[in-house]
Scaffold this motif. Structure first.
Motif, mmCIF file in Angstrom:
data_model
loop_
_atom_site.group_PDB
_atom_site.id
_atom_site.type_symbol
_atom_site.label_atom_id
_atom_site.label_comp_id
_atom_site.label_asym_id
_atom_site.label_seq_id
_atom_site.Cartn_x
_atom_site.Cartn_y
_atom_site.Cartn_z
ATOM 1 N N THR A 11 49.201 52.848 44.870
ATOM 2 C CA THR A 11 47.468 53.637 44.537
ATOM 3 C C THR A 11 46.684 52.223 44.440
ATOM 4 N N GLY A 12 46.685 51.307 45.024
ATOM 5 C CA GLY A 12 45.755 49.888 45.088
ATOM 6 C C GLY A 12 46.241 48.917 44.265
ATOM 7 N N THR A 13 47.468 49.044 44.029
ATOM 8 C CA THR A 13 48.123 47.984 42.807
ATOM 9 C C THR A 13 47.826 46.461 43.289
ATOM 10 N N LYS A 14 48.051 46.203 44.510
ATOM 11 C CA LYS A 14 47.831 44.871 45.225
ATOM 12 C C LYS A 14 46.487 44.707 45.254
ATOM 13 N N THR A 15 45.497 45.469 45.513
ATOM 14 C CA THR A 15 44.119 45.297 45.306
ATOM 15 C C THR A 15 43.561 44.938 44.337
ATOM 16 N N MET A 16 44.058 45.837 42.999
ATOM 17 C CA MET A 16 43.845 45.309 41.842
ATOM 18 C C MET A 16 44.271 44.233 41.121
ATOM 19 N N ALA A 17 45.481 43.486 41.699
ATOM 20 C CA ALA A 17 46.024 42.561 41.023
ATOM 21 C C ALA A 17 45.257 41.217 41.846
ATOM 22 N N SER A 18 44.690 41.566 42.937
ATOM 23 C CA SER A 18 43.675 40.128 43.472
ATOM 24 C C SER A 18 42.293 40.347 42.961
ATOM 25 N N ALA A 19 41.762 41.597 42.517
ATOM 26 C CA ALA A 19 40.442 41.742 42.007
ATOM 27 C C ALA A 19 40.533 40.861 40.782
ATOM 28 N N LEU A 20 41.505 41.440 39.810
ATOM 29 C CA LEU A 20 41.819 40.875 38.658
ATOM 30 C C LEU A 20 41.916 39.363 38.655
ATOM 31 N N ARG A 21 42.613 38.626 39.455
ATOM 32 C CA ARG A 21 42.714 37.326 39.831
ATOM 33 C C ARG A 21 41.304 36.644 40.044
ATOM 34 N N THR A 22 40.500 37.564 40.779
ATOM 35 C CA THR A 22 39.275 36.663 41.235
ATOM 36 C C THR A 22 38.408 36.844 39.897
ATOM 37 N N LEU A 174 29.391 40.775 38.048
ATOM 38 C CA LEU A 174 29.894 41.068 39.537
ATOM 39 C C LEU A 174 30.092 39.577 40.494
ATOM 40 N N PRO A 175 31.220 39.651 41.003
ATOM 41 C CA PRO A 175 31.598 38.442 41.840
ATOM 42 C C PRO A 175 30.630 38.435 43.051
ATOM 43 N N GLU A 176 30.361 37.130 43.840
ATOM 44 C CA GLU A 176 29.453 37.324 45.051
ATOM 45 C C GLU A 176 30.741 37.639 45.997
ATOM 46 N N GLU A 177 31.738 37.509 46.010
ATOM 47 C CA GLU A 177 32.579 37.723 47.183
ATOM 48 C C GLU A 177 32.843 39.241 47.417
ATOM 49 N N ASP A 178 33.360 39.657 48.634
ATOM 50 C CA ASP A 178 33.624 41.103 48.910
ATOM 51 C C ASP A 178 34.840 41.374 48.146
ATOM 52 N N PHE A 179 35.147 42.698 47.658
ATOM 53 C CA PHE A 179 35.973 43.261 47.195
ATOM 54 C C PHE A 179 37.081 43.301 48.049
ATOM 55 N N PRO A 180 38.343 42.868 47.357
ATOM 56 C CA PRO A 180 39.533 42.759 48.183
ATOM 57 C C PRO A 180 40.480 44.214 48.467
ATOM 58 N N HIS A 181 40.915 44.257 49.666
ATOM 59 C CA HIS A 181 41.571 45.320 50.195
ATOM 60 C C HIS A 181 43.020 44.838 50.624
ATOM 61 N N LEU A 182 44.024 44.938 49.609
ATOM 62 C CA LEU A 182 45.279 44.525 50.192
ATOM 63 C C LEU A 182 46.440 45.344 50.360
ATOM 64 N N ASN A 183 47.413 45.106 51.033
ATOM 65 C CA ASN A 183 48.512 45.856 51.348
ATOM 66 C C ASN A 183 48.198 47.237 51.968
ATOM 67 N N LYS A 184 47.358 47.455 52.950
ATOM 68 C CA LYS A 184 47.364 48.642 53.535
ATOM 69 C C LYS A 184 48.491 48.733 54.406
#
Length: 234
Positions: A11-22, A174-184
């Motif tokens: 449900t987007g958990t890998k993306t969430m983990a990456s965003a939180l690390r950012t 808001l970070p300058e980098e694009d929002f991650p989208h991982l583990n599709k």
């Protein structure tokens, strides 16, 4: 513990983990939990610990996501009642099949299987997923998250929404980098072997393989010695 991701796998958990690390959080995602905490998780699912174990497990960690933690997210919230909680919203797809290759991978598989049963119920013990039952289990999980978590500590969130609602909820710029989208399509299972946690897994499997080979070699030599000794005594 500052952030709990209560969303089920896929449900987007890998993306969430990456965003939180950012955003500067230290995160325990599934690889860290399965590799660094797997024996403790097996004990948890065997009923050997109560919720207080999470205070020890996550005392120096800011956020947790994915299995096994999402199976007992409410118990983690009770251990850290001031944590903010994400209910990631997206109907999950359960396709992962694990092949048991060594004791290390078997222990990881054991945690995954117990987590799956806790999240999905009795029908999770097969490789064929009944979509109707899975959808019902998903809806029960989402409704439970909404009913248990204090509303001012909860954000029901879809990773497609990007940075803005996430940063607003966490009071982060808001970070300058694009929002991650991982583990599709579960690609991390196949392509991200460079992750430190997975590199650690590979090393551990190799180490166990060498140890087992050494033990097997000693057993074979011992057996041959006994056979030769028995022949000489005849």
């Amino acid at each position: 513990m500052k952030v709990i991701c209560a969303g089920l796998p896929k449900t987007g958990t890998k993306t969430m983990a990456s965003a939180l690390r950012t955003l500067g959080y230290s995160v325990y995602d599934a690889p860290e939990q399965l590799l660094k905490q797997r024996e403790t998780w097996i004990e948890i699912f065997d009923g050997k610990h109560d919720k207080n174990i999470f205070k020890k497990m996550y005392k120096d960690i800011d956020a947790v996501a994915d299995l096994p933690a999402c199976a007992v997210w409410d118990q983690i919230l009770e251990a850290f009642p001031n944590s903010k909680t994400f209910g990631t919203s997206s109907f999950p797809v359960y396709l992962a099949i694990c092949r048991i290759m060594s004791n290390t991978l078997y222990r990881i598989w054991l945690v995954l299987q117990k987590s799956r049963e806790a999240c999905l119920g009795y029908f999770a013990n097969t490789f064929h997923i009944n979509e109707m039952l899975a959808r019902s289990a998903y809806r029960r999980h989402e409704a439970y998250v909404r009913s248990v978590c204090p509303q001012d500590q909860l954000l029901v969130y879809n990773v497609r929404e990007g940075w803005e609602p996430l940063c607003k909820f966490l009071d982060k710029p808001l970070p300058e980098e694009d929002f991650p989208h991982l583990n599709k399509n579960s690609k991390i299972l196949y392509s991200d072997l460079g992750l430190p946690a997975l590199e650690e897994l590979i090393k551990e499997v190799k180490r166990e393989t060498r140890q087992r080979a050494q033990i097997l070699g000693v057993c074979i030599l011992g057996f041959l010695f006994l056979v030769i000794f028995a022949l000489l005594m005849m």
